[in-house]
Design an enzyme around this catalytic site. Structure first.
Site, PDB file in Angstrom:
ATOM      1  N   ASP A  48     124.815  58.351 105.449  1.00  0.00           N
ATOM      2  CA  ASP A  48     124.002  56.832 106.296  1.00  0.00           C
ATOM      3  C   ASP A  48     123.379  57.529 107.812  1.00  0.00           C
ATOM      4  O   ASP A  48     124.026  58.293 108.507  1.00  0.00           O
ATOM      5  CB  ASP A  48     125.443  56.277 106.886  1.00  0.00           C
ATOM      6  CG  ASP A  48     124.918  55.355 107.259  1.00  0.00           C
ATOM      7  OD1 ASP A  48     124.590  54.921 108.401  1.00  0.00           O
ATOM      8  OD2 ASP A  48     126.452  53.936 106.905  1.00  0.00           O
ATOM      9  N   THR A  87     123.341  49.255 107.704  1.00  0.00           N
ATOM     10  CA  THR A  87     123.613  50.122 106.337  1.00  0.00           C
ATOM     11  C   THR A  87     123.519  49.341 105.383  1.00  0.00           C
ATOM     12  O   THR A  87     123.155  49.535 104.119  1.00  0.00           O
ATOM     13  CB  THR A  87     124.958  49.861 107.149  1.00  0.00           C
ATOM     14  OG1 THR A  87     124.489  51.041 107.965  1.00  0.00           O
ATOM     15  CG2 THR A  87     125.585  50.526 106.718  1.00  0.00           C
ATOM     16  N   LYS A 169     132.915  52.975 104.749  1.00  0.00           N
ATOM     17  CA  LYS A 169     132.312  52.116 105.211  1.00  0.00           C
ATOM     18  C   LYS A 169     132.290  51.063 103.676  1.00  0.00           C
ATOM     19  O   LYS A 169     132.220  51.333 102.924  1.00  0.00           O
ATOM     20  CB  LYS A 169     130.985  52.341 105.661  1.00  0.00           C
ATOM     21  CG  LYS A 169     130.729  52.056 106.727  1.00  0.00           C
ATOM     22  CD  LYS A 169     129.558  52.455 107.733  1.00  0.00           C
ATOM     23  CE  LYS A 169     129.044  52.871 108.033  1.00  0.00           C
ATOM     24  NZ  LYS A 169     127.798  52.787 109.051  1.00  0.00           N
ATOM     25  N   ASP A 170     132.835  50.300 103.957  1.00  0.00           N
ATOM     26  CA  ASP A 170     132.810  49.007 102.690  1.00  0.00           C
ATOM     27  C   ASP A 170     131.924  48.201 102.215  1.00  0.00           C
ATOM     28  O   ASP A 170     131.119  48.601 101.081  1.00  0.00           O
ATOM     29  CB  ASP A 170     134.065  47.844 103.290  1.00  0.00           C
ATOM     30  CG  ASP A 170     133.575  46.905 104.441  1.00  0.00           C
ATOM     31  OD1 ASP A 170     131.884  47.035 105.318  1.00  0.00           O
ATOM     32  OD2 ASP A 170     134.195  46.498 105.206  1.00  0.00           O
ATOM     33  N   HIS A 345     119.079  54.120 106.391  1.00  0.00           N
ATOM     34  CA  HIS A 345     118.431  54.072 107.206  1.00  0.00           C
ATOM     35  C   HIS A 345     118.021  55.459 107.838  1.00  0.00           C
ATOM     36  O   HIS A 345     118.735  55.818 107.582  1.00  0.00           O
ATOM     37  CB  HIS A 345     118.956  52.892 108.234  1.00  0.00           C
ATOM     38  CG  HIS A 345     120.073  53.169 108.169  1.00  0.00           C
ATOM     39  ND1 HIS A 345     120.498  53.723 109.819  1.00  0.00           N
ATOM     40  CD2 HIS A 345     121.487  52.347 107.803  1.00  0.00           C
ATOM     41  CE1 HIS A 345     122.111  53.917 109.967  1.00  0.00           C
ATOM     42  NE2 HIS A 345     122.385  52.935 108.982  1.00  0.00           N
ATOM     43  N   HIS A 490     119.821  51.965 115.622  1.00  0.00           N
ATOM     44  CA  HIS A 490     118.500  51.739 114.579  1.00  0.00           C
ATOM     45  C   HIS A 490     118.280  50.534 114.692  1.00  0.00           C
ATOM     46  O   HIS A 490     119.156  49.818 114.573  1.00  0.00           O
ATOM     47  CB  HIS A 490     119.098  52.233 113.142  1.00  0.00           C
ATOM     48  CG  HIS A 490     120.093  52.384 112.526  1.00  0.00           C
ATOM     49  ND1 HIS A 490     120.863  51.174 112.473  1.00  0.00           N
ATOM     50  CD2 HIS A 490     121.711  52.946 113.021  1.00  0.00           C
ATOM     51  CE1 HIS A 490     121.868  51.192 111.320  1.00  0.00           C
ATOM     52  NE2 HIS A 490     123.001  51.926 112.441  1.00  0.00           N
TER      53      HIS A 490
END
Length: 556
Positions: A48, A87, A169-170, A345, A490
């Site tokens: 990420d 994300t 992260k889900d 990203h 971002h």
């Protein structure tokens, strides 16, 4: 679930409190071995906020997992081609092979002003129809993902395929795994460890990892190890009344975020991924499986401390170690696996530090571009108000602006015209487009670095979910107000947010580096070719990349 072989010792892979410093580079394992026709396990890694800039900056220092990947096929000019470089949309492209316009994921969250609840925001992986769900505490679901993932397609071909995913992260775990899954885990807020969908029980792998996570949280930890080559990054930068650039992730006893918000989370995700391989029996027969692991620390640290301090240097070293631990575990089990690594990203450093380092154009977003300020200005121009809720939602960090559900067609047209005029008059804005203008534009083609602003917006625009007006700010403008643990971001259409590395590796692969621009939507068709998956024409937005490195074409 298949029969499970006795698991081998996890050894150092589970020691995620403080990794040893990376040392000498590892070569390819069994580099001369002829690979089988199809790998038994696809390992899809996402880092990420891992921009190509970050990869280029640190790649000479990698000596573990990321060093091995560099002996494979390296595309340093990969692109998350769309404008909404966040994300959820970024992860949605990685294993579906299509842009967010087709995955149905235009952002991390969006507004539905007509939604029958007080909070009109919808999180990308929530089931907003569940009365227990809120954007902050969602009932997690893949319902909004409209395209199948590689794992979905392989299970459709053969239900024996195992499709599993792990992330802090889900939204990362859900977007990479899709709808038809065997195990999906993410770090649950206030749970002290990994969790999964409501109604599913935690498997042995998650329970054992959670025991270790809980033990570490209870004990706390000192500073994380700092490689000697991080010395140039170990400098304080003042932002208002606080500094960044010197933090080493010391963790107080009971501090859950000391794992979930730091590089320790990447080590914990690796530990869980290894255990999942054993629990589910992944890579053990002639049916290819898919293991997705999204490493979240780079994004957490990038937001909290920026991309150019010792914090990120520690994170890069830890990531290298974590990926190396995963590869070592798979090698020890004798699994034939193929790896792809990319990112959802990129990212941009804190503008205050950017300004000190030769970038006078860096800055923070004008408060006049926030939703409430824009609504007030539009009302002043048009006289249009609403009786309930807000006239406009979004703006600012989101880049999208949604209109109140109270407005009729004529009012929407008037509001849109006034809003776009206001946006275009602001010196921080380089583009403002109405929904009609976006939808009239064809889906972009050609090299992604040549795309126009409208091309980028079109690739991530989802009618009914994207805002009625799209706003793009100029290069170097960072959303949000600077405060401790929120200094950078971002989400822009600029290449520091769009450009990400794409690395492929398999034992015996003839490695090469190819500077030609490629897209993350090329990953799924490339992997599909390696596992002999045939799909109907039009399934992908991307194209298969020839990663054979010889006269043979791996796409044919």
């Amino acid at each position: 679930m298949r029969s499970i072989l006795p698991p081998l010792a996890l050894a150092g892979a589970l020691a995620f409190a403080s990794p040893a410093l990376a040392q000498e580079p590892e070569g390819q394992v069994d580099a001369q071995r002829e690979p089988q026709a199809a790998p038994r396990l696809i390992v899809a890694l996402s880092v990420d906020q891992f921009s190509s800039d970050l990869f280029d900056q640190y790649r000479a220092h990698f000596s573990k997992g990321l060093a091995r990947l560099q002996t494979g096929v390296v595309f340093p000019q990969g692109y998350q081609s769309h404008a909404a470089t966040e994300t959820c949309p970024g992860h949605s492209t990685l294993l579906t092979g299509v842009h967010p316009a087709r995955t149905g994921i235009p952002a991390n969250s969006w507004y539905e002003p007509g939604l029958a609840r007080t909070d009109k925001e919808v999180y990308c992986v929530e089931d907003e129809s569940d009365p227990k769900s809120t954007p902050d505490k969602p009932v997690v679901s893949p319902k909004h993902l409209l395209a199948p993932t590689l794992g979905d397609l392989l299970k459709r071909r053969d239900p024996r395929t195992i499709n599993a995913a792990v992330s802090v992260k889900d939204r990362a775990a859900v977007m990479m795994s899709g709808h038809d899954t065997d195990a999906v885990y993410w770090f649950g807020e206030s749970t002290g460890g990994y969790t999964t969908f409501a109604g599913r029980k935690l498997g042995k792998a998650a329970r054992e990892t959670n025991v270790e996570v809980a033990r570490q949280i209870a004990a706390g930890a000192g500073d994380m190890a700092v490689p000697g080559w991080c010395a140039p990054f170990d400098r304080a930068t003042r932002i208002k009344d606080f500094t960044i650039g010197t933090y080493r992730f010391a963790m107080d006893k009971g501090d859950e975020e000391g794992v979930s918000e730091t590089p320790r989370g990447d080590l914990a995700s690796t530990a869980l991924a290894i255990r999942l391989v054993d629990e589910l029996g992944m890579g053990r027969d002639d049916v290819p499986d898919v293991l997705s692991v999204s490493y979240s620390a780079t994004d957490k640290v990038g937001h909290d401390y920026g991309t150019a301090g010792v914090e990120m240097c520690i994170t890069m070293n830890t990531l290298d170690v974590a990926i190396g631990q995963l590869f070592d575990a798979l090698d020890a089990r004798g699994i034939d696996y193929e790896v792809v690594l990319s990112a959802d990203h990129g990212g941009f450093d804190a503008p205050e530090r950017q300004q000190q380092r030769g970038n006078p154009e860096a800055g923070r977003i004008d408060p006049a571009l926030e939703g409430d300020a824009l609504a007030e200005a539009v009302t002043a121009r048009t006289g249009i108000r609403v009786s309930k809720g807000k006239l406009l939602y979004g703006g600012g960090e989101s880049g999208s602006v949604w209109f109140s559900a109270e407005l009729d067609a004529a009012q929407k047209a008037k509001v849109s015209e006034a809003l776009i005029a206001l946006l275009k008059a602001n010196p921080q804005v380089v583009g403002a487009f109405s929904e009609a203008e976006v939808m009239a534009h064809p889906m972009p083609k050609g090299h992604p670095q040549d795309w126009s602003m409208l091309d980028k917006v079109r690739a991530s625009f989802v009618p009914g979910r994207s805002g009625e007006v799209q706003m793009l700010t100029r290069r170097g403008i960072v959303p949000g107000t600077a405060k401790p643990k929120k200094v950078a971001s971002h989400g822009s259409p600029w290449d520091y947010d769009r450009r990400v590395p794409m690395l492929f590796w398999r034992a015996g692969m003839a490695g090469f580096e190819q500077p030609n621009p490629v897209e993350t939507v090329d990953i799924a068709p490339t992997l599909a070719a390696t596992v002999d998956l045939t799909v109907p024409e039009g399934t992908w937005d991307g194209t298969c990349l020839d990663i054979d490195g010889s006269e043979r074409n791996s796409c044919s």
